[in-house]
Design a protein around this motif. Structure first.
Motif, PDB file in Angstrom:
ATOM      1  N   PHE A  15       0.807  -1.221   0.000  1.00  0.00           N
ATOM      2  CA  PHE A  15       0.000   0.000   0.000  1.00  0.00           C
ATOM      3  C   PHE A  15       0.841   1.273   0.000  1.00  0.00           C
ATOM      4  O   PHE A  15       0.304   2.357   0.207  1.00  0.00           O
ATOM      5  N   GLU A  16       2.135   1.173  -0.233  1.00  0.00           N
ATOM      6  CA  GLU A  16       3.001   2.352  -0.125  1.00  0.00           C
ATOM      7  C   GLU A  16       2.657   3.450  -1.122  1.00  0.00           C
ATOM      8  O   GLU A  16       2.477   4.594  -0.746  1.00  0.00           O
ATOM      9  N   ASN A  17       2.582   3.162  -2.388  1.00  0.00           N
ATOM     10  CA  ASN A  17       2.419   4.203  -3.402  1.00  0.00           C
ATOM     11  C   ASN A  17       1.049   4.191  -4.063  1.00  0.00           C
ATOM     12  O   ASN A  17       0.911   4.636  -5.196  1.00  0.00           O
ATOM     13  N   CYS A  18       0.042   3.701  -3.375  1.00  0.00           N
ATOM     14  CA  CYS A  18      -1.313   3.730  -3.917  1.00  0.00           C
ATOM     15  C   CYS A  18      -1.884   5.128  -3.723  1.00  0.00           C
ATOM     16  O   CYS A  18      -1.900   5.646  -2.611  1.00  0.00           O
ATOM     17  N   LYS A  19      -2.354   5.718  -4.801  1.00  0.00           N
ATOM     18  CA  LYS A  19      -2.784   7.111  -4.714  1.00  0.00           C
ATOM     19  C   LYS A  19      -4.238   7.317  -4.296  1.00  0.00           C
ATOM     20  O   LYS A  19      -4.488   8.128  -3.439  1.00  0.00           O
ATOM     21  N   ASN A  21      -6.753   7.314  -1.982  1.00  0.00           N
ATOM     22  CA  ASN A  21      -6.766   6.916  -0.572  1.00  0.00           C
ATOM     23  C   ASN A  21      -7.992   6.096  -0.197  1.00  0.00           C
ATOM     24  O   ASN A  21      -7.909   5.217   0.657  1.00  0.00           O
ATOM     25  N   VAL A  23      -9.427   3.882  -1.993  1.00  0.00           N
ATOM     26  CA  VAL A  23      -9.180   2.502  -2.424  1.00  0.00           C
ATOM     27  C   VAL A  23      -8.286   1.793  -1.421  1.00  0.00           C
ATOM     28  O   VAL A  23      -8.502   0.628  -1.090  1.00  0.00           O
ATOM     29  N   VAL A  24      -7.281   2.483  -0.926  1.00  0.00           N
ATOM     30  CA  VAL A  24      -6.383   1.906   0.069  1.00  0.00           C
ATOM     31  C   VAL A  24      -7.158   1.559   1.332  1.00  0.00           C
ATOM     32  O   VAL A  24      -7.010   0.462   1.884  1.00  0.00           O
TER      33      VAL A  24
END
Length: 55
Positions: A15-19, A21, A23-24
């Motif tokens: 989940f580091e670079n998922c834009k 938010n 969705v994360v």
């Protein structure tokens, strides 16, 4: 203990670079839901084995 830390690293790295938010947050909530369902399934299986339920 090393295995749990490895799983934690994989989880946080996913989940580091998922834009988006939202969705994360949705995916994290879904992963917690899946863990709860698996825990309930294991509990039900162990309970049935321990009480002598005939499969």
């Amino acid at each position: 203990m090393g295995t749990l830390l490895h799983f934690k690293d994989i989880y946080t790295e996913a989940f580091e670079n998922c834009k988006p938010n939202f969705v994360v947050i949705l995916l994290k909530a879904y992963s917690v839901f899946c863990v709860l369902m698996l825990t309930m399934a294991f509990y039900a299986f162990i309970y049935r084995v321990a009480t002598g339920f005939e499969f």
